[in-house]
Scaffold this active site. Structure first.
Site, PDB file in Angstrom:
ATOM      1  N   THR A 220      -1.548  73.824   0.161  1.00  0.00           N
ATOM      2  CA  THR A 220      -0.467  73.472  -0.771  1.00  0.00           C
ATOM      3  C   THR A 220      -1.100  72.657  -1.896  1.00  0.00           C
ATOM      4  OG1 THR A 220      -0.012  71.330   0.241  1.00  0.00           O
ATOM      5  CG2 THR A 220       1.131  73.245   1.198  1.00  0.00           C
TER       6      THR A 220
ATOM      7  N   TYR B 233      11.664  62.714   4.375  1.00  0.00           N
ATOM      8  CA  TYR B 233      10.317  62.828   4.975  1.00  0.00           C
ATOM      9  C   TYR B 233      10.304  62.229   6.377  1.00  0.00           C
ATOM     10  CZ  TYR B 233       5.624  61.301   6.258  1.00  0.00           C
ATOM     11  OH  TYR B 233       4.470  61.033   6.965  1.00  0.00           O
TER      12      TYR B 233
ATOM     13  N   ARG C  25       3.402  47.095   3.208  1.00  0.00           N
ATOM     14  CA  ARG C  25       2.843  48.176   4.012  1.00  0.00           C
ATOM     15  C   ARG C  25       1.673  47.609   4.809  1.00  0.00           C
ATOM     16  NH1 ARG C  25       7.021  49.774   2.653  1.00  0.00           N
ATOM     17  NH2 ARG C  25       7.650  51.768   1.744  1.00  0.00           N
TER      18      ARG C  25
ATOM     19  N   LYS D 120       9.767  63.981  10.146  1.00  0.00           N
ATOM     20  CA  LYS D 120       8.697  63.607  11.082  1.00  0.00           C
ATOM     21  C   LYS D 120       9.300  63.159  12.419  1.00  0.00           C
ATOM     22  CE  LYS D 120       4.784  63.368  10.403  1.00  0.00           C
ATOM     23  NZ  LYS D 120       3.709  64.399  10.571  1.00  0.00           N
TER      24      LYS D 120
ATOM     25  N   SER E 200       3.875  65.362   3.006  1.00  0.00           N
ATOM     26  CA  SER E 200       3.661  63.968   3.400  1.00  0.00           C
ATOM     27  C   SER E 200       4.165  62.917   2.408  1.00  0.00           C
ATOM     28  CB  SER E 200       2.159  63.742   3.626  1.00  0.00           C
ATOM     29  OG  SER E 200       1.472  63.810   2.381  1.00  0.00           O
TER      30      SER E 200
ATOM     31  N   THR F 240       4.072  59.135  12.234  1.00  0.00           N
ATOM     32  CA  THR F 240       4.006  58.023  11.282  1.00  0.00           C
ATOM     33  C   THR F 240       4.879  56.855  11.739  1.00  0.00           C
ATOM     34  OG1 THR F 240       4.710  57.394   9.046  1.00  0.00           O
ATOM     35  CG2 THR F 240       5.803  59.295   9.981  1.00  0.00           C
ATOM     36  N   ASP F 241       4.513  55.657  11.282  1.00  0.00           N
ATOM     37  CA  ASP F 241       5.353  54.481  11.588  1.00  0.00           C
ATOM     38  C   ASP F 241       6.708  54.564  10.886  1.00  0.00           C
ATOM     39  OD1 ASP F 241       4.490  54.009   8.976  1.00  0.00           O
ATOM     40  OD2 ASP F 241       3.699  51.999   9.366  1.00  0.00           O
ATOM     41  N   GLU F 242       6.826  55.472   9.884  1.00  0.00           N
ATOM     42  CA  GLU F 242       8.095  55.557   9.148  1.00  0.00           C
ATOM     43  C   GLU F 242       9.248  56.043  10.024  1.00  0.00           C
ATOM     44  OE1 GLU F 242       8.122  57.088   5.193  1.00  0.00           O
ATOM     45  OE2 GLU F 242       6.125  56.319   4.758  1.00  0.00           O
TER      46      GLU F 242
HETATM   47  P1  NAD Z   1      -1.724  65.246   2.803  1.00  0.00           P
HETATM   48  O1  NAD Z   1      -0.476  65.557   2.047  1.00  0.00           O
HETATM   49  O2  NAD Z   1      -2.888  64.643   2.100  1.00  0.00           O
HETATM   50  O3  NAD Z   1      -2.264  66.588   3.503  1.00  0.00           O
HETATM   51  C1  NAD Z   1      -1.412  67.498   4.130  1.00  0.00           C
HETATM   52  C2  NAD Z   1      -2.197  68.789   4.373  1.00  0.00           C
HETATM   53  O4  NAD Z   1      -1.351  69.699   5.072  1.00  0.00           O
HETATM   54  C3  NAD Z   1      -2.629  69.497   3.072  1.00  0.00           C
HETATM   55  O5  NAD Z   1      -3.966  69.927   3.187  1.00  0.00           O
HETATM   56  C4  NAD Z   1      -1.678  70.676   2.984  1.00  0.00           C
HETATM   57  O6  NAD Z   1      -2.233  71.802   2.305  1.00  0.00           O
HETATM   58  C5  NAD Z   1      -1.430  70.979   4.455  1.00  0.00           C
HETATM   59  N1  NAD Z   1      -0.164  71.685   4.678  1.00  0.00           N
HETATM   60  C6  NAD Z   1       1.054  71.363   4.178  1.00  0.00           C
HETATM   61  N2  NAD Z   1       1.969  72.276   4.581  1.00  0.00           N
HETATM   62  C7  NAD Z   1       1.312  73.153   5.382  1.00  0.00           C
HETATM   63  C8  NAD Z   1       1.723  74.308   6.111  1.00  0.00           C
HETATM   64  N3  NAD Z   1       2.993  74.728   6.097  1.00  0.00           N
HETATM   65  N4  NAD Z   1       0.799  74.962   6.841  1.00  0.00           N
HETATM   66  C9  NAD Z   1      -0.492  74.554   6.859  1.00  0.00           C
HETATM   67  N5  NAD Z   1      -0.947  73.486   6.167  1.00  0.00           N
HETATM   68  C10 NAD Z   1      -0.051  72.797   5.443  1.00  0.00           C
HETATM   69  O7  NAD Z   1      -1.259  64.354   4.018  1.00  0.00           O
HETATM   70  P2  NAD Z   1      -1.998  63.148   4.771  1.00  0.00           P
HETATM   71  O8  NAD Z   1      -1.701  61.898   4.072  1.00  0.00           O
HETATM   72  O9  NAD Z   1      -3.389  63.536   5.063  1.00  0.00           O
HETATM   73  O10 NAD Z   1      -1.161  63.123   6.134  1.00  0.00           O
HETATM   74  C11 NAD Z   1      -1.547  63.952   7.235  1.00  0.00           C
HETATM   75  C12 NAD Z   1      -0.597  63.721   8.396  1.00  0.00           C
HETATM   76  O11 NAD Z   1      -0.624  62.352   8.776  1.00  0.00           O
HETATM   77  C13 NAD Z   1       0.855  64.036   8.070  1.00  0.00           C
HETATM   78  O12 NAD Z   1       1.425  64.631   9.198  1.00  0.00           O
HETATM   79  C14 NAD Z   1       1.489  62.674   7.813  1.00  0.00           C
HETATM   80  O13 NAD Z   1       2.850  62.691   8.146  1.00  0.00           O
HETATM   81  C15 NAD Z   1       0.689  61.799   8.755  1.00  0.00           C
HETATM   82  N6  NAD Z   1       0.536  60.380   8.375  1.00  0.00           N
HETATM   83  C16 NAD Z   1       0.056  60.056   7.127  1.00  0.00           C
HETATM   84  C17 NAD Z   1      -0.159  58.705   6.820  1.00  0.00           C
HETATM   85  C18 NAD Z   1      -0.702  58.297   5.478  1.00  0.00           C
HETATM   86  O14 NAD Z   1      -0.768  57.085   5.193  1.00  0.00           O
HETATM   87  N7  NAD Z   1      -1.139  59.204   4.604  1.00  0.00           N
HETATM   88  C19 NAD Z   1       0.115  57.725   7.773  1.00  0.00           C
HETATM   89  C20 NAD Z   1       0.618  58.096   9.022  1.00  0.00           C
HETATM   90  C21 NAD Z   1       0.802  59.444   9.309  1.00  0.00           C
HETATM   91  O1  DAU Z   2       3.492  54.485   6.694  1.00  0.00           O
HETATM   92  C1  DAU Z   2       2.903  55.748   6.777  1.00  0.00           C
HETATM   93  C2  DAU Z   2       3.279  56.567   5.570  1.00  0.00           C
HETATM   94  O2  DAU Z   2       2.574  56.039   4.463  1.00  0.00           O
HETATM   95  C3  DAU Z   2       2.973  58.061   5.758  1.00  0.00           C
HETATM   96  O3  DAU Z   2       3.779  58.564   6.782  1.00  0.00           O
HETATM   97  C4  DAU Z   2       3.215  58.827   4.450  1.00  0.00           C
HETATM   98  O4  DAU Z   2       2.819  60.173   4.605  1.00  0.00           O
HETATM   99  C5  DAU Z   2       2.410  58.181   3.353  1.00  0.00           C
HETATM  100  O5  DAU Z   2       2.660  58.842   2.120  1.00  0.00           O
HETATM  101  C6  DAU Z   2       2.755  56.703   3.233  1.00  0.00           C
HETATM  102  O6  DAU Z   2       4.103  56.521   2.765  1.00  0.00           O
HETATM  103  P1  DAU Z   2       4.504  55.395   1.687  1.00  0.00           P
HETATM  104  O7  DAU Z   2       5.764  55.792   1.047  1.00  0.00           O
HETATM  105  O8  DAU Z   2       4.405  54.043   2.286  1.00  0.00           O
HETATM  106  O9  DAU Z   2       3.236  55.559   0.686  1.00  0.00           O
HETATM  107  P2  DAU Z   2       3.130  55.594  -0.916  1.00  0.00           P
HETATM  108  O10 DAU Z   2       1.673  55.550  -1.239  1.00  0.00           O
HETATM  109  O11 DAU Z   2       3.939  56.686  -1.510  1.00  0.00           O
HETATM  110  O12 DAU Z   2       3.783  54.226  -1.342  1.00  0.00           O
HETATM  111  C7  DAU Z   2       3.312  52.971  -0.849  1.00  0.00           C
HETATM  112  C8  DAU Z   2       4.183  51.880  -1.439  1.00  0.00           C
HETATM  113  O13 DAU Z   2       3.932  51.802  -2.854  1.00  0.00           O
HETATM  114  C9  DAU Z   2       5.677  52.143  -1.302  1.00  0.00           C
HETATM  115  O14 DAU Z   2       6.343  50.911  -1.067  1.00  0.00           O
HETATM  116  C10 DAU Z   2       6.086  52.698  -2.662  1.00  0.00           C
HETATM  117  C11 DAU Z   2       5.126  52.016  -3.607  1.00  0.00           C
HETATM  118  N1  DAU Z   2       4.744  52.789  -4.823  1.00  0.00           N
HETATM  119  C12 DAU Z   2       4.261  54.049  -4.642  1.00  0.00           C
HETATM  120  C13 DAU Z   2       3.890  54.811  -5.749  1.00  0.00           C
HETATM  121  C14 DAU Z   2       3.387  56.217  -5.560  1.00  0.00           C
HETATM  122  C15 DAU Z   2       4.814  52.212  -6.078  1.00  0.00           C
HETATM  123  O15 DAU Z   2       5.223  51.046  -6.237  1.00  0.00           O
HETATM  124  N2  DAU Z   2       4.452  52.965  -7.163  1.00  0.00           N
HETATM  125  C16 DAU Z   2       4.002  54.245  -7.056  1.00  0.00           C
HETATM  126  O16 DAU Z   2       3.703  54.884  -8.092  1.00  0.00           O
END
Ligand code: NAD
Ligand code: DAU
Length: 339
Positions: free
Chosen positions: A36, A153, A217, A157, A85, A125-127
């Site tokens: 994606t 989202y 966070r 999850k 995500s 996720t903790d969310e």
């Molecule tokens: P990301 O958005 O960077 O990556 C997601 C990946 O999944 C991408 O490579 C995308 O191409 C692939 N994907 C999406 N839809 C798909 C589909 N239908 N089939 C196959 N592949 C698909 O996400 P991330 O931040 O690396 O998060 C990965 C996982 O960890 C997610 O499940 C998210 O909920 C979880 N998570 C993320 C965080 C965080 O802080 N980023 C924290 C806790 C949990």
């Molecule tokens: O807690 C785990 C989660 O963390 C994962 O499950 C999600 O996939 C991941 O995207 C992340 O979610 P958040 O919403 O916490 O992350 P984000 O980076 O989008 O935002 C972090 C914080 O910063 C949130 O309080 C919103 C704020 N923010 C974010 C963006 C993109 C801003 O203030 N400005 C911004 O432009």
């Protein structure tokens, strides 16, 4: 050991692929990714020629393609990172989140039931626990905290988590779930807070902080999350949920100020913009269970992790310039112009 890693072209999935190939040189890693907007093949270029690695462009919702892959590869384990995500995108378009995050999870687990599996691991996720008040620093999410979601989202999850636990109870599928706090590190997609602020600051563009920036966070360096999942899939108890977090709570505004300071950019770039709808106030993980049962603890302190991350973005401009010069421009305009 054959392990299918879904979402391996994304942020955490790719870091997990690198971790596993290094930590277990005798394992075969099969990466499944739809590519994606968030998936990037260039992220995986250093492992593409590794004989223990295979990349398959497959949508996890595509039942036929997933079953075919199981017939070819006979995986011992599946680790499911694939997901939509980004919370802000889920507020714009919930439907896609339900399809990938819930239906995709069920397709993967159906394949596990049909062909057999030693372990199905769901990366959650903790969310799913909702949020905590800002004035109660004594409260933390434990594995017993009720599910109480805020965004499309997090609801998708949480639905997937419930389905995973139902497949365990109903069909005896050997599952585990990890619920991690916010990750940061290399290959983090530029739509998320830390990379967005680093890239905007490098380009002397405004730094859009939602509301007052007081939301909290609990940040964890991505490699620490990967080590936690590696431990859970090998030593974690089947049917169990493990929280993963580093006791590293920070306000958004303080993160942005640290990035300005480290890059030598003025705080006058900080712009307060309209808040996220339904914005969760504070996430804070209690990681006692994974610490006591599996001996896990974070190894990278935030002060070191953020330096390494900023340096990575300085050293890998090609990776993110390619992303931010494309479709991302339209996304950015839609989300931030006139906000
Ligand atoms: P990301 O958005 O960077 O990556 C997601 C990946 O999944 C991408 O490579 C995308 O191409 C692939 N994907 C999406 N839809 C798909 C589909 N239908 N089939 C196959 N592949 C698909 O996400 P991330 O931040 O690396 O998060 C990965 C996982 O960890 C997610 O499940 C998210 O909920 C979880 N998570 C993320 C965080 C965080 O802080 N980023 C924290 C806790 C949990
Ligand atoms: O807690 C785990 C989660 O963390 C994962 O499950 C999600 O996939 C991941 O995207 C992340 O979610 P958040 O919403 O916490 O992350 P984000 O980076 O989008 O935002 C972090 C914080 O910063 C949130 O309080 C919103 C704020 N923010 C974010 C963006 C993109 C801003 O203030 N400005 C911004 O432009």
């Amino acid at each position: 050991m054959n392990i299918i890693v879904t979402g391996g072209a994304g942020f955490i999935g790719s870091n997990f692929v690198f971790h596993m190939l290094k930590a277990h040189p005798d394992y075969r890693i099969i990466c499944v990714d739809k590519l994606t907007y968030a998936g990037n093949l260039s992220t995986l270029k250093s492992v593409m020629d590794n004989p223990n690695f295979r990349f398959c462009k497959i949508d996890i919702c595509d039942r036929e393609a997933i079953y075919k892959l199981f017939e070819e590869e006979h995986p011992d384990m599946v680790v499911n990172f694939a997901a939509e995500s980004h919370v802000d995108r889920s507020i714009e378009n919930p439907q896609l989140f339900l399809e990938t995050n819930i239906m995709g999870t069920s397709v993967l687990m159906d394949a596990c039931r049909k062909y057999g599996i030693k372990r199905y691991h769901q990366v959650s996720t903790d969310e799913v626990y909702g949020d905590l008040p800002l004035d109660r620093p004594d409260l933390f999410f434990t594995e017993e905290t009720p599910i109480h979601t805020s965004s499309p989202y997090s609801s998708s999850k949480a639905s997937a988590d419930l389905l995973v636990l139902a497949y365990h109870r109903t069909y005896g599928l050997p599952v585990t779930i990890s619920r991690c706090s916010n990750n940061y590190g290399p290959y983090h997609f530029p739509e998320k807070l830390i990379p967005l602020m680093i890239i905007n600051a490098l380009n002397d563009k405004p730094l859009p902080v939602y509301g007052e920036g007081l939301n909290v966070r609990d940040w964890l360096y991505v490699e620490d999350h990967c080590r936690a999942i590696d431990l859970i899939i090998h030593k974690g108890r089947v049917g169990e949920v493990y929280n993963v977090g580093g006791h590293n709570e920070m306000r958004n505004i303080d993160i942005v100020k640290i990035i300005c300071e480290q890059l030598g950019k003025p705080e006058s770039l900080i712009t307060h913009v309209a808040d996220r709808k339904g914005h969760d106030r504070r996430y804070a993980i209690d990681p006692t269970k994974i610490h006591d049962e599996l001996g896990w603890e974070p190894e990278t302190m935030f002060a070191d992790g953020i330096k390494k991350t900023i340096q990575w973005y300085l050293d890998n401009k090609d990776w993110w310039e390619d992303i931010v010069s494309g479709e991302y421009q339209n996304y950015y305009k839609k989300m931030y112009e006139n906000r």
